[in-house]
Design an enzyme around this catalytic site. Structure first.
Site, short mmCIF file in Angstrom:
data_model
loop_
_atom_site.label_atom_id
_atom_site.label_comp_id
_atom_site.label_asym_id
_atom_site.label_seq_id
_atom_site.Cartn_x
_atom_site.Cartn_y
_atom_site.Cartn_z
N TYR A 1 5.63 13.46 -22.95
CA TYR A 1 4.96 13.68 -21.67
C TYR A 1 3.98 12.55 -21.35
O TYR A 1 2.93 12.77 -20.75
CB TYR A 1 4.26 15.04 -21.62
CG TYR A 1 5.19 16.20 -21.82
CD1 TYR A 1 6.03 16.62 -20.80
CD2 TYR A 1 5.26 16.85 -23.04
CE1 TYR A 1 6.90 17.69 -20.98
CE2 TYR A 1 6.13 17.92 -23.23
CZ TYR A 1 6.95 18.33 -22.20
OH TYR A 1 7.82 19.39 -22.38
N MET B 1 3.68 13.77 -15.79
CA MET B 1 4.75 14.75 -15.93
C MET B 1 4.19 15.99 -16.63
O MET B 1 3.71 15.92 -17.75
CB MET B 1 5.93 14.20 -16.72
CG MET B 1 7.07 15.20 -16.86
SD MET B 1 8.41 14.62 -17.91
CE MET B 1 9.22 13.48 -16.80
N ASP C 1 7.83 6.65 -20.77
CA ASP C 1 7.82 6.59 -22.22
C ASP C 1 9.23 6.26 -22.73
O ASP C 1 10.16 6.07 -21.94
CB ASP C 1 7.27 7.89 -22.81
CG ASP C 1 8.08 9.13 -22.46
OD1 ASP C 1 9.31 9.05 -22.30
OD2 ASP C 1 7.46 10.21 -22.35
N TYR D 1 11.12 13.45 -11.94
CA TYR D 1 12.31 12.59 -11.95
C TYR D 1 12.74 12.23 -10.52
O TYR D 1 13.06 11.07 -10.24
CB TYR D 1 13.48 13.28 -12.65
CG TYR D 1 13.36 13.41 -14.15
CD1 TYR D 1 12.65 12.48 -14.91
CD2 TYR D 1 13.97 14.46 -14.81
CE1 TYR D 1 12.56 12.60 -16.28
CE2 TYR D 1 13.88 14.59 -16.19
CZ TYR D 1 13.17 13.66 -16.92
OH TYR D 1 13.09 13.79 -18.28
N HIS E 1 0.83 -1.20 0.00
CA HIS E 1 0.00 0.00 0.00
C HIS E 1 0.87 1.25 0.00
O HIS E 1 1.79 1.37 0.79
CB HIS E 1 -0.92 -0.01 1.22
CG HIS E 1 -1.79 1.19 1.32
ND1 HIS E 1 -1.87 1.94 2.45
CD2 HIS E 1 -2.60 1.79 0.41
CE1 HIS E 1 -2.71 2.95 2.25
NE2 HIS E 1 -3.16 2.88 1.01
N ASP F 1 -4.67 3.84 -4.90
CA ASP F 1 -4.79 4.27 -3.50
C ASP F 1 -5.97 5.23 -3.33
O ASP F 1 -5.98 6.31 -3.93
CB ASP F 1 -3.50 4.94 -3.06
CG ASP F 1 -3.40 5.13 -1.56
OD1 ASP F 1 -4.42 4.99 -0.87
OD2 ASP F 1 -2.29 5.43 -1.09
N ASN G 1 4.76 9.95 -19.44
CA ASN G 1 5.16 9.32 -18.17
C ASN G 1 4.05 9.44 -17.14
O ASN G 1 3.41 10.47 -17.01
CB ASN G 1 6.44 9.98 -17.65
CG ASN G 1 7.52 10.01 -18.71
OD1 ASN G 1 7.88 8.98 -19.26
ND2 ASN G 1 8.01 11.19 -19.02
#
Length: 142
Positions: free
Chosen positions: A131, A74, A30, A113, A22, A64, A133
């Site tokens: 973009y 991102m 990407d 990052y 959890h 969650d 990610n």
């Protein structure tokens, strides 16, 4: 092969998803994402695109519900006029997986990052969209 396990999920990735607890996070990067230099636990999914992989992961991974935004993207770099159409695809996948009320946050590139370095695992793909990610925070099964 096993029944009900999506074919796009490798045994290594299924193992990682099962090991996660959890609030652990998994990054799906990407093709441009610096996964190898940021990951302690790297899973390569060469040849796969993120939408297919995201769909498959969400068949197994609960998000969650104890956090405001269990999905993080991102953020587009300031001054870049690129519009990530893939984000609409992600929203559609979330809706189709039963996660229609999931809030999504955006995180500045370098903050993304840094957060990725703390993730349980980073999955690298061959996704060409910029973009693309995404970070998923694992929830619980009640």
């Amino acid at each position: 092969m096993l029944k009900k396990i999506p074919q796009s999920l490798s045994p290594e990735l299924v193992k990682v998803l099962m090991e996660m607890g959890h609030s652990d996070e998994i990054v799906i990067g990407d093709g441009n994402f610096p996964g190898a230099s940021h990951a302690d636990n790297l899973v390569r999914c060469d040849g796969l695109m993120i939408p297919e992989l995201l769909e498959s992961i969400l068949e197994l991974l609960p998000l969650d519900t104890y956090t405001e935004c269990p999905v993080t993207l991102m953020e587009v770099v300031k001054g870049d006029s690129y519009k990530p159409e893939i984000w609409d695809t992600y929203k559609e996948i979330l809706i189709n997986s039963g996660e229609e009320n999931t809030k999504i946050e955006q995180l500045e590139r370098f903050a993304f990052y840094e957060r990725s370095k703390k993730a349980y695992a980073i999955v690298t793909t061959s996704e060409k969209s910029l973009y693309a990610n995404i970070i998923l925070k694992k929830g619980v099964i009640s």
